[in-house]
Design an enzyme around this catalytic site. Structure first.
Site, PDB file in Angstrom:
ATOM      1  N   ASP A   1      -2.908   4.613  -2.668  1.00  0.00           N
ATOM      2  CA  ASP A   1      -3.948   5.226  -1.845  1.00  0.00           C
ATOM      3  C   ASP A   1      -4.405   6.559  -2.461  1.00  0.00           C
ATOM      4  O   ASP A   1      -3.559   7.367  -2.865  1.00  0.00           O
ATOM      5  CB  ASP A   1      -3.354   5.465  -0.452  1.00  0.00           C
ATOM      6  CG  ASP A   1      -4.378   5.871   0.578  1.00  0.00           C
ATOM      7  OD1 ASP A   1      -5.322   5.100   0.802  1.00  0.00           O
ATOM      8  OD2 ASP A   1      -4.232   6.961   1.173  1.00  0.00           O
TER       9      ASP A   1
ATOM     10  N   GLU B   1      -6.605   3.602  -5.828  1.00  0.00           N
ATOM     11  CA  GLU B   1      -7.843   3.896  -5.109  1.00  0.00           C
ATOM     12  C   GLU B   1      -8.332   5.265  -5.559  1.00  0.00           C
ATOM     13  O   GLU B   1      -7.639   6.266  -5.388  1.00  0.00           O
ATOM     14  CB  GLU B   1      -7.609   3.895  -3.605  1.00  0.00           C
ATOM     15  CG  GLU B   1      -8.926   4.030  -2.850  1.00  0.00           C
ATOM     16  CD  GLU B   1      -8.761   4.585  -1.456  1.00  0.00           C
ATOM     17  OE1 GLU B   1      -9.614   4.309  -0.611  1.00  0.00           O
ATOM     18  OE2 GLU B   1      -7.789   5.313  -1.196  1.00  0.00           O
TER      19      GLU B   1
ATOM     20  N   ASP C   1       0.845  -1.186   0.000  1.00  0.00           N
ATOM     21  CA  ASP C   1       0.000   0.000   0.000  1.00  0.00           C
ATOM     22  C   ASP C   1       0.884   1.241   0.000  1.00  0.00           C
ATOM     23  O   ASP C   1       1.613   1.480   0.964  1.00  0.00           O
ATOM     24  CB  ASP C   1      -0.883  -0.035   1.259  1.00  0.00           C
ATOM     25  CG  ASP C   1      -2.215   0.629   1.055  1.00  0.00           C
ATOM     26  OD1 ASP C   1      -2.235   1.670   0.382  1.00  0.00           O
ATOM     27  OD2 ASP C   1      -3.226   0.109   1.580  1.00  0.00           O
TER      28      ASP C   1
ATOM     29  N   HIS D   1     -11.076  -2.308   4.386  1.00  0.00           N
ATOM     30  CA  HIS D   1     -10.842  -1.819   5.747  1.00  0.00           C
ATOM     31  C   HIS D   1     -11.521  -0.481   6.020  1.00  0.00           C
ATOM     32  O   HIS D   1     -11.400   0.039   7.123  1.00  0.00           O
ATOM     33  CB  HIS D   1      -9.332  -1.684   5.953  1.00  0.00           C
ATOM     34  CG  HIS D   1      -8.759  -0.643   5.027  1.00  0.00           C
ATOM     35  ND1 HIS D   1      -8.717  -0.827   3.654  1.00  0.00           N
ATOM     36  CD2 HIS D   1      -8.278   0.607   5.257  1.00  0.00           C
ATOM     37  CE1 HIS D   1      -8.217   0.255   3.091  1.00  0.00           C
ATOM     38  NE2 HIS D   1      -7.946   1.143   4.032  1.00  0.00           N
ATOM     39  N   ASP D   2     -12.154   0.107   5.010  1.00  0.00           N
ATOM     40  CA  ASP D   2     -12.854   1.387   5.201  1.00  0.00           C
ATOM     41  C   ASP D   2     -14.366   1.228   5.199  1.00  0.00           C
ATOM     42  O   ASP D   2     -15.091   2.223   5.313  1.00  0.00           O
ATOM     43  CB  ASP D   2     -12.504   2.366   4.065  1.00  0.00           C
ATOM     44  CG  ASP D   2     -11.067   2.855   4.109  1.00  0.00           C
ATOM     45  OD1 ASP D   2     -10.470   2.879   5.207  1.00  0.00           O
ATOM     46  OD2 ASP D   2     -10.545   3.215   3.038  1.00  0.00           O
TER      47      ASP D   2
HETATM   48  O1  TEU Z   1      -9.148   6.016   1.965  1.00  0.00           O
HETATM   49  C1  TEU Z   1      -9.574   7.072   1.175  1.00  0.00           C
HETATM   50  C2  TEU Z   1     -10.892   7.554   1.457  1.00  0.00           C
HETATM   51  O2  TEU Z   1     -11.368   8.393   0.740  1.00  0.00           O
HETATM   52  C3  TEU Z   1     -11.524   7.031   2.664  1.00  0.00           C
HETATM   53  O3  TEU Z   1     -11.275   7.974   3.623  1.00  0.00           O
HETATM   54  C4  TEU Z   1     -12.960   6.828   2.505  1.00  0.00           C
HETATM   55  O4  TEU Z   1     -13.543   7.898   1.847  1.00  0.00           O
HETATM   56  C5  TEU Z   1     -13.535   6.764   3.852  1.00  0.00           C
HETATM   57  O5  TEU Z   1     -12.866   5.799   4.579  1.00  0.00           O
HETATM   58  C6  TEU Z   1     -14.963   6.379   3.751  1.00  0.00           C
HETATM   59  O6  TEU Z   1     -15.559   6.943   4.863  1.00  0.00           O
HETATM   60  C7  TEU Z   1      -7.806   5.754   1.999  1.00  0.00           C
HETATM   61  C8  TEU Z   1      -7.554   4.596   2.918  1.00  0.00           C
HETATM   62  O7  TEU Z   1      -8.157   3.450   2.409  1.00  0.00           O
HETATM   63  C9  TEU Z   1      -8.039   4.958   4.288  1.00  0.00           C
HETATM   64  O8  TEU Z   1      -7.933   3.898   5.185  1.00  0.00           O
HETATM   65  C10 TEU Z   1      -7.224   6.148   4.753  1.00  0.00           C
HETATM   66  O9  TEU Z   1      -7.712   6.598   5.982  1.00  0.00           O
HETATM   67  C11 TEU Z   1      -7.261   7.283   3.751  1.00  0.00           C
HETATM   68  O10 TEU Z   1      -7.049   6.865   2.415  1.00  0.00           O
HETATM   69  C12 TEU Z   1      -6.182   8.294   4.057  1.00  0.00           C
HETATM   70  O11 TEU Z   1      -4.937   7.762   3.728  1.00  0.00           O
END
Ligand code: TEU
Length: 570
Positions: A203, A256, A102, A330-331
């Site tokens: 990311d 992403e 990542d 994970h989000d």
């Molecule tokens: O996530 C990007 C992102 O836009 C997320 O914040 C998503 O919108 C949110 O979780 C939904 O509520 C990436 C990673 O996957 C996330 O874990 C990180 O917190 C974020 O980037 C910042 O690096």
């Protein structure tokens, strides 16, 4: 050290995602680590997956669980050592599994040496970040808000400037206009390539192309439009590819893409553009957002879900792009809770959802625990949640006048921690994750765990079968996609065709009986996979009905894939 194996092409691959902090703790400190993953390599291999994407395990203050990186070229001591990492890569390679790392290159932690040097006054490093003075009236440089709540600007030390942070205030956005930043990014990717890594997940990479001049979002408009999918993203990705992973024939890359469009994603992932192998997009996971707002509690709009999945499948196919296919990461809260029924129909809805994405055009991703049907935790208090986003959202909901009960109900539905609970290996109090106290409390492992699923479950074998089908059938990896019965509000249906073979995929999105019309033909079709044991007899009985074409009834969350081969097997 051995390089990641040259695995099969990404179009016929399946990726398993591991959140290392929650997968397996080998030391008893309650936090997952790399040696824990090494212990579980036989399990990972048993799934048949081709790659493992690891969420970040680099040194980090941990304000955003590793997405706030303070050193891109080392292993977080809490997670292990570089030797552990090399051993992990080798152990997976031995099973034919590649590693996807990542790369969080839109921002660094404010604890990173670059930011610290910038703060200390070094102009070279100040140009690594996005620093702006206040407006003439003393207000912040733009009206943008952080994705984790509050303004996107924070005072830069004791200067009269502010730094941009689209995420937490400890995650400072990098200035990609600066060629030195772009060279650093390529250097980081190459550092890991030299250690044998051939897979990278980038990311929020569609946020790196911000304009030189940052402007306010016009009143009433979405500020994300001011910094997302800028045309420079394509230039920077091509440059990064040329300077690093572009040389890896058998590599796999996934970007992403936050709040993106099909058009932009075609551009990011068309092979001719030499940017990325594929993209993650999230529109299908916003169908339970009320008017685009995440922290709300409304039922999922299933017709919208169907439309979005189909638009993306068709649009990417027409443009020659490639989707990463997923329900969970994970989000996201667990898809079984959002789109299925975790109580009465857990196995049926979990396998129906799996069928829906694994047979689509794209590369499927399985998030740890999904393959055993893990569900959202049965938390009862905000104190159970750790995530900075959930904590901020709860406070904002209270500030908006919600009662603590309402605020908790909403957070409980949407929190990222819902999927970050420890992987449930067994039914014990710590779920077989640790011998210590888990950093995030597991719940539900008495009923849902790997041990039990291996013994008597139906979800795990179903995932294994779906994964092997993608390897075996070019139709699934390469076939053309077309929606079927797009107006049916209950059933997600589509066909895939390839060299005369035809696959019809039927997924009942409802926990009630539904029905779907069968297309012409399919006289010799066989059930390829189905989540009810008697699907063969079921389909045969309904096919016998005259006059045809008859509608096929589907039971709650039933999924059936019918395969008609150009040359029927003798
Ligand atoms: O996530 C990007 C992102 O836009 C997320 O914040 C998503 O919108 C949110 O979780 C939904 O509520 C990436 C990673 O996957 C996330 O874990 C990180 O917190 C974020 O980037 C910042 O690096």
């Amino acid at each position: 050290m051995p390089a990641s194996p040259a695995t099969r092409p990404f179009r016929s691959s399946v990726v398993y995602q591991i959140y290392p902090k929650s997968f397996r703790d080998s030391t008893g400190n309650g936090v997952g680590d790399l040696r824990g993953v090494i212990e579980k390599v036989p399990y990972i291999a048993s799934l048949g997956v081709d790659h493992v994407w690891f969420n970040p395990f680099f040194p980090s203050p941990g304000r955003d669980n590793g997405y706030d990186i303070s050193d891109y070229r080392a292993i977080d001591p809490a997670m292990g050592t570089m030797e552990d990492f090399d051993e992990l890569v080798a152990a997976l390679a031995e099973k034919g599994i590649g590693v996807i790392l990542d790369m969080v290159l839109n921002h660094t932690s404010t604890a990173h040496e670059w930011f610290q040097r910038a703060l200390a006054g070094d102009p070279v490093y100040q140009d690594y970040y996005i620093l702006r003075p206040a407006k003439e009236d003393g207000s912040l440089p733009t009206n943008w808000v952080s994705k984790f709540g509050g303004p996107a600007w924070e005072r830069f030390g004791d200067t009269d400037h502010y730094y941009l942070h689209l995420f937490d205030r400890t995650q400072a956005d990098l200035n990609w206009h600066n060629p030195a930043v772009r060279a650093q990014a390529a250097g980081i990717v190459n550092f890991w390539r030299e250690r044998g890594v051939r897979g990278f997940r980038f990311d929020v990479i569609n946020l790196i192309g911000k304009d030189e001049e940052l402007r306010d979002a016009p009143p009433g408009t979405d500020d994300r439009a001011m910094y997302t999918d800028g045309p420079l993203v394509h230039d920077y990705l091509r440059e990064l590819a040329a300077a690093s992973f572009g040389a890896d024939e058998a590599g796999i890359t996934v970007g992403e893409m936050s709040s993106t469009t099909i058009e932009a994603c075609v551009g990011y992932s068309r092979p001719e553009n030499h940017e990325l192998s594929m993209v993650f997009s999230f529109h299908h996971l916003k169908v339970d957002y009320d008017q685009g707002r995440k922290w709300t509690d409304v039922p999922a709009d299933l017709p919208a879900l169907k439309r979005i999945l189909s638009d993306w499948a068709l649009g990417m196919q027409e443009g020659g792009g490639w989707n990463a296919l997923f329900w969970n990461n994970h989000d996201q809260p667990r898809a079984v809770n959002r789109f299925g029924d975790p109580g009465r129909y857990r196995a049926e809805s979990a396998t129906m959802l799996a069928t829906a994405v694994h047979l689509l055009r794209g590369t499927p991703y399985v998030y740890m625990g999904e393959e055993i049907g893990m569900t959202d935790p049965a938390y009862t208090s905000i104190e159970d949640y750790v995530d900075v986003e959930a904590r901020n959202a709860y406070a904002e909901l209270l500030a908006e006048g919600r009662t603590p009960q309402e605020a908790f109900r909403i957070v409980h539905r949407k929190a990222r921690d819902n999927s970050r609970t420890p992987m449930a290996w067994d039914a014990s109090a710590t779920a077989g994750f640790t011998t210590g106290t888990p950093w995030l409390r597991p719940t539900g492992q008495e009923a849902v765990n790997v041990e039990r699923e291996e013994r008597e479950g139906s979800i795990l074998p179903y995932y294994r079968k779906l994964i092997s089908l993608r390897h075996e059938l070019p139709l699934i990896a390469e076939g053309a996609y077309a929606p079927w019965e797009q107006d049916n509000p209950d059933v997600l249906a589509y066909t895939r065709t390839h060299e005369g073979d035809r696959l019809l995929v039927l997924c009942n999105l409802r926990g009630t009986d539904s029905e779907v019309t069968l297309p012409e033909g399919l006289e010799t079709a066989e059930v390829l996979i189905a989540n009810h044991a008697d699907a063969d007899a079921w389909v045969a009985a309904h096919r016998a009905v005259r006059p045809r074409p008859s509608a096929l009834p589907l039971r709650p969350y039933e999924a059936i894939a019918l395969l008609e081969r150009a040359e029927p097997a003798a």
